[in-house]
Design an enzyme around this catalytic site. Structure first.
Site, PDB file in Angstrom:
ATOM      1  N   GLU A  15      15.057 -17.340   9.718  1.00  0.00           N
ATOM      2  CA  GLU A  15      15.864 -17.341   8.481  1.00  0.00           C
ATOM      3  C   GLU A  15      17.275 -17.889   8.766  1.00  0.00           C
ATOM      4  OE1 GLU A  15      15.779 -13.513   6.371  1.00  0.00           O
ATOM      5  OE2 GLU A  15      17.945 -13.698   6.150  1.00  0.00           O
TER       6      GLU A  15
ATOM      7  N   HIS B  92      11.364 -13.394  12.302  1.00  0.00           N
ATOM      8  CA  HIS B  92      11.522 -13.835  10.914  1.00  0.00           C
ATOM      9  C   HIS B  92      13.007 -14.036  10.600  1.00  0.00           C
ATOM     10  CE1 HIS B  92      12.739 -12.800   6.817  1.00  0.00           C
ATOM     11  NE2 HIS B  92      11.611 -13.359   6.396  1.00  0.00           N
ATOM     12  N   ASN B  93      13.826 -13.061  10.980  1.00  0.00           N
ATOM     13  CA  ASN B  93      15.253 -13.167  10.673  1.00  0.00           C
ATOM     14  C   ASN B  93      15.907 -14.300  11.458  1.00  0.00           C
ATOM     15  OD1 ASN B  93      14.658 -10.896   9.203  1.00  0.00           O
ATOM     16  ND2 ASN B  93      16.524  -9.824   9.763  1.00  0.00           N
TER      17      ASN B  93
ATOM     18  N   SER C 231      10.755  -7.221   4.566  1.00  0.00           N
ATOM     19  CA  SER C 231      11.627  -8.350   4.240  1.00  0.00           C
ATOM     20  C   SER C 231      11.563  -8.675   2.758  1.00  0.00           C
ATOM     21  CB  SER C 231      11.209  -9.590   5.035  1.00  0.00           C
ATOM     22  OG  SER C 231      12.026 -10.668   4.651  1.00  0.00           O
TER      23      SER C 231
ATOM     24  N   LYS D 234       9.515  -9.089  12.627  1.00  0.00           N
ATOM     25  CA  LYS D 234      10.592  -9.120  11.619  1.00  0.00           C
ATOM     26  C   LYS D 234      11.860  -9.757  12.219  1.00  0.00           C
ATOM     27  CE  LYS D 234      13.131  -8.431   8.031  1.00  0.00           C
ATOM     28  NZ  LYS D 234      14.057  -7.372   7.764  1.00  0.00           N
TER      29      LYS D 234
ATOM     30  N   ASN E 104      15.662  -1.951   9.729  1.00  0.00           N
ATOM     31  CA  ASN E 104      15.690  -3.109  10.626  1.00  0.00           C
ATOM     32  C   ASN E 104      15.913  -2.671  12.066  1.00  0.00           C
ATOM     33  OD1 ASN E 104      15.131  -5.437   9.255  1.00  0.00           O
ATOM     34  ND2 ASN E 104      17.247  -5.779   8.600  1.00  0.00           N
TER      35      ASN E 104
END
Ligand code: NDP
Length: 473
Positions: A196, A192-193, A135, A189, A111
């Protein structure tokens, strides 16, 4: 060196770091028919890993030294790093560089902060380098993660057959896509987090309303999430929220949620997203609210002192003031607004870094394998493909859904506010919606103030820039 399974230079790919993610990813690679060499800082872990690999051990070469590891991979080599982000990655790259040939490739699959990936892509000089966001947690890594690649396209193409094979599939289509140059994969990513965080926070807020506002028991809350998982909200996060709510603590027999401390952990990727959004001047208030909510959740003592000082808010909603149907609709609206913000941030970054990030492909790559996978992402991919550059809020399908649900979001936020239930992500989603449908806002006052105290100038509605007001004394 004790060679555990295979002869030298036979592995198609190598992997360093047999922790939770690395071990699962290595098994996934072997399971998909690729020979893989592995190396781990603590050698005992390598031994145990190969010993436990069962039938897959024949495809795995466990090595004790970095030199033997490199030798056991076919040239030109591709080596995945699955170690904690930061200096450890730099140190590992430095150690490897001394052993690699000029066309060998390093793939950082941890990450990483995408700024580090940008820097590394430049620092490694001619050595091929990819930064890929992976992920899906341990299960995803083992059976099919969502993979977001960044770096030169030709480097991606060299390993795409492996990454696509091991990735999750949506109706047969691999959830592994090249996003763009340098840190583009790690950037996607990170967003994305961030999404999330907001998705989880909004679900937690509806849980709080059911528990504290509606006085529902955990079994009923679990059933409600399970019902929602059959409708528009169908997603991995709703599914697991239902299971979490319904699970009992084997020791006390109480609902598990009653024995879990209400302080959420974080590893920093949500925070990176918020910080980067500020650099880009991208508006992601729902994600910001979710990160702030995690920070506040850690302040348990101050929250307890606050309750003692000011008294607990009334919390209970009047009977029949809110239905589960309305709560579901509010969550649908909140979710659309949260994703609209995430995709807006991606658009801004795409322009800023010159990446040409493929928005529809990003929605597609998130449809399976990753934590935010959901049915709604399929429609989002279509909406983003129909017209590039348009806010998801304004895409016909989502505009229609918002027209049907924003009233519910307003009702839930209003009820929550009146009864002292904190719903920061849902309310920031509503404020975003109201702002983004107000053609004439209030920033004219800000401009007036700025000109008054700093002569910063303003633009007139009837024409003329750099104007000043007759403010007087
Ligand atoms: P773990 O803590 O389980 O494993 C870390 C691995 O890195 C171990 O193999 C460890 O080796 C190795 N390592 C640690 N320090 C060093 C060092 N100084 N030099 C060399 N190797 C080192 O981590 P995860 O597998 O959970 O995470 C790995 C990466 O994947 C991280 O970047 C993480 O953010 C990312 N990630 C994690 C997810 C998850 O759900 N866990 C999901 C998606 C990404 P040793 O055995 O010797 O300690």
């Amino acid at each position: 060196m004790r060679e555990r399974t295979k002869s030298m230079s036979t592995a198609e790919i190598g992997l360093i770091g047999l922790g939770t993610m690395g071990a699962a990813l290595a098994l996934n690679i072997a399971d998909n028919g690729f020979d893989i060499a592995v190396w781990n800082r603590t050698t005992e872990k390598t031994t145990a890993f190969v010993d436990k690999a069962g039938d897959l051990a024949s495809r795995i070469t466990g090595t004790d030294t970095l030199e033997d590891f490199v030798k056991s991979i076919k040239a030109p080599r591709a080596i995945i790093l699955m170690v904690p982000a930061g200096k450890i990655v730099d140190d590992q790259i430095a150690a490897l560089r001394q052993l690699l040939d000029a066309d060998d490739m390093i793939i950082d699959a941890g990450n990483a902060n995408f700024h580090d990936t940008n820097r590394r892509a430049r620092d490694v000089g001619d050595l091929p380098f990819l930064g890929i966001g992976v992920s899906g947690g341990e299960e995803g890594a083992r059976f099919g993660p969502s993979i977001m690649g960044g770096g030169k396209r030709e480097y991606w193409d060299r390993v795409a057959h492996i990454l696509e094979a091991i990735s999750a599939k949506h109706k047969g289509q691999p959830c592994a896509t090249w996003m763009g140059e340098e840190g583009a994969g790690h950037f996607v990513k990170a967003v994305h987090n961030g999404i999330e965080y907001a998705d989880m926070q909004m679900i937690a807020e509806t849980y709080g309303i059911m528990r504290d506002g509606m006085g529902m028991h955990h079994d009923a809350i679990g059933t409600t999430f399970a019902d929602w998982d059959k409708g528009v909200l169908r997603s991995y996060l709703i599914e697991i929220s239902g299971k979490v709510a319904a699970t009992k603590d084997p020791e006390s027999g109480k609902p598990m949620l009653d024995v879990i401390v209400d302080a959420a952990g974080q590893k920093g990727t949500g925070r990176w997203t918020v910080i980067e959004a500020q650099h880009l001047a991208a508006a992601i208030p729902a994600i910001d609210a979710a990160v702030v909510a995690r920070n506040l959740s850690a302040q348990r003592q101050t929250r307890a002192a606050g309750q003692e000082m000011f008294g607990a808010a009334p919390h209970h909603l009047p009977h029949d003031s809110l239905s589960l149907d309305t709560l579901e609709k509010a969550l649908i609206a909140g979710k659309i607004l949260c994703y609209a913000q995430g995709f807006e941030m991606i658009t801004k970054a795409s322009d800023h870094y010159g990446w040409t990030l493929p928005l529809p492909a990003i929605a597609e790559v998130w449809r399976e394998g990753c934590i935010i996978r959901s049915d709604m992402l399929d429609d989002m991919a279509s909406a983003l493909r129909d017209e590039t550059g348009r806010s998801l809020m304004l895409a016909p399908k989502f505009a229609k859904m918002l027209k049907e649900t924003h009233g519910a979001l307003r009702h839930v936020v209003a009820q929550a506010a009146m009864h002292g239930l904190a719903v920061p992500a849902l309310s920031s989603g509503l404020a975003y919606f109201d702002t983004m449908r107000t053609a004439r806002g209030t920033a004219n006052m800000i401009q007036g103030q700025r000109d008054f105290f700093g002569a910063h100038g303003f633009e007139r509605v009837d024409g003329g820039t750099d104007q000043h007001g007759p403010w007087g004394d």
